[in-house]
Design a protein around this motif. Sequence first.
Motif, PDB file in Angstrom:
ATOM      1  N   ALA A   1     -24.691 -65.789  16.799  1.00 20.07           N
ATOM      2  CA  ALA A   1     -24.831 -64.722  17.791  1.00 20.07           C
ATOM      3  C   ALA A   1     -23.450 -64.382  18.337  1.00 20.07           C
TER       4      ALA A   1
ATOM      5  N   TYR B   1     -25.371 -59.406  19.191  1.00 23.86           N
ATOM      6  CA  TYR B   1     -25.783 -59.350  17.787  1.00 23.86           C
ATOM      7  C   TYR B   1     -26.278 -60.729  17.384  1.00 23.86           C
ATOM      8  N   PHE B   2     -27.504 -60.779  16.875  1.00 24.03           N
ATOM      9  CA  PHE B   2     -28.101 -62.016  16.401  1.00 24.03           C
ATOM     10  C   PHE B   2     -28.240 -61.939  14.894  1.00 24.03           C
ATOM     11  N   PHE B   3     -27.651 -62.909  14.199  1.00 27.70           N
ATOM     12  CA  PHE B   3     -27.672 -62.951  12.745  1.00 27.70           C
ATOM     13  C   PHE B   3     -28.686 -63.990  12.278  1.00 27.70           C
TER      14      PHE B   3
ATOM     15  N   GLN C   1     -29.854 -60.628   7.624  1.00 29.11           N
ATOM     16  CA  GLN C   1     -30.122 -59.514   8.533  1.00 29.11           C
ATOM     17  C   GLN C   1     -29.537 -59.798   9.912  1.00 29.11           C
ATOM     18  N   TYR C   2     -29.514 -58.739  10.726  1.00 32.08           N
ATOM     19  CA  TYR C   2     -29.123 -58.942  12.118  1.00 32.08           C
ATOM     20  C   TYR C   2     -29.939 -58.033  13.031  1.00 32.08           C
ATOM     21  N   TRP C   3     -30.070 -58.486  14.257  1.00 27.74           N
ATOM     22  CA  TRP C   3     -30.727 -57.732  15.323  1.00 27.74           C
ATOM     23  C   TRP C   3     -29.687 -57.425  16.382  1.00 27.74           C
ATOM     24  N   ARG C   4     -29.883 -56.328  17.104  1.00 29.68           N
ATOM     25  CA  ARG C   4     -28.984 -55.974  18.208  1.00 29.68           C
ATOM     26  C   ARG C   4     -29.808 -55.949  19.498  1.00 29.68           C
TER      27      ARG C   4
ATOM     28  N   TYR D   1     -34.042 -52.206  14.229  1.00 30.72           N
ATOM     29  CA  TYR D   1     -33.566 -53.500  13.760  1.00 30.72           C
ATOM     30  C   TYR D   1     -34.758 -54.366  13.412  1.00 30.72           C
ATOM     31  N   PRO D   2     -34.562 -55.258  12.421  1.00 32.04           N
ATOM     32  CA  PRO D   2     -33.312 -55.742  11.868  1.00 32.04           C
ATOM     33  C   PRO D   2     -32.724 -54.793  10.829  1.00 32.04           C
TER      34      PRO D   2
ATOM     35  N   THR E   1     -27.099 -57.151   7.076  1.00 32.39           N
ATOM     36  CA  THR E   1     -25.737 -57.485   7.485  1.00 32.39           C
ATOM     37  C   THR E   1     -24.715 -56.894   6.525  1.00 32.39           C
TER      38      THR E   1
END
Length: 97
Positions: free
Chosen positions: A44, A54-56, A60-63, A75-76, A79
Amino acid sequence: MNDQVLFFKDNRFWVLRGLQMEPGYPKTIDHLDFPQNINKIDAAAFDKNTGKTYFFVSNQYWRYDENSRSMDRGYPRKTREDFPGIGPKVDAAFQHN
């Protein structure tokens, strides 16, 4: 998050403010709007310029919007598509200055 540090282990997280653990933790990551099938965060990073974290997870990643305390729509995302220079999987994050 107002000078807080979040620690993640498997599907749980803790919040540390200063040298004190915040009461009511650990919590499961679904409290951060992650789907139930996500069982751990790989890395993160917080962007103080945008107020986004940003969470990886895997490739993938989420914002996450710290102001609204919710995940951003759309999201996701992959990446590799948005961060081509760092590869498909992120397992650590570091922010300098």
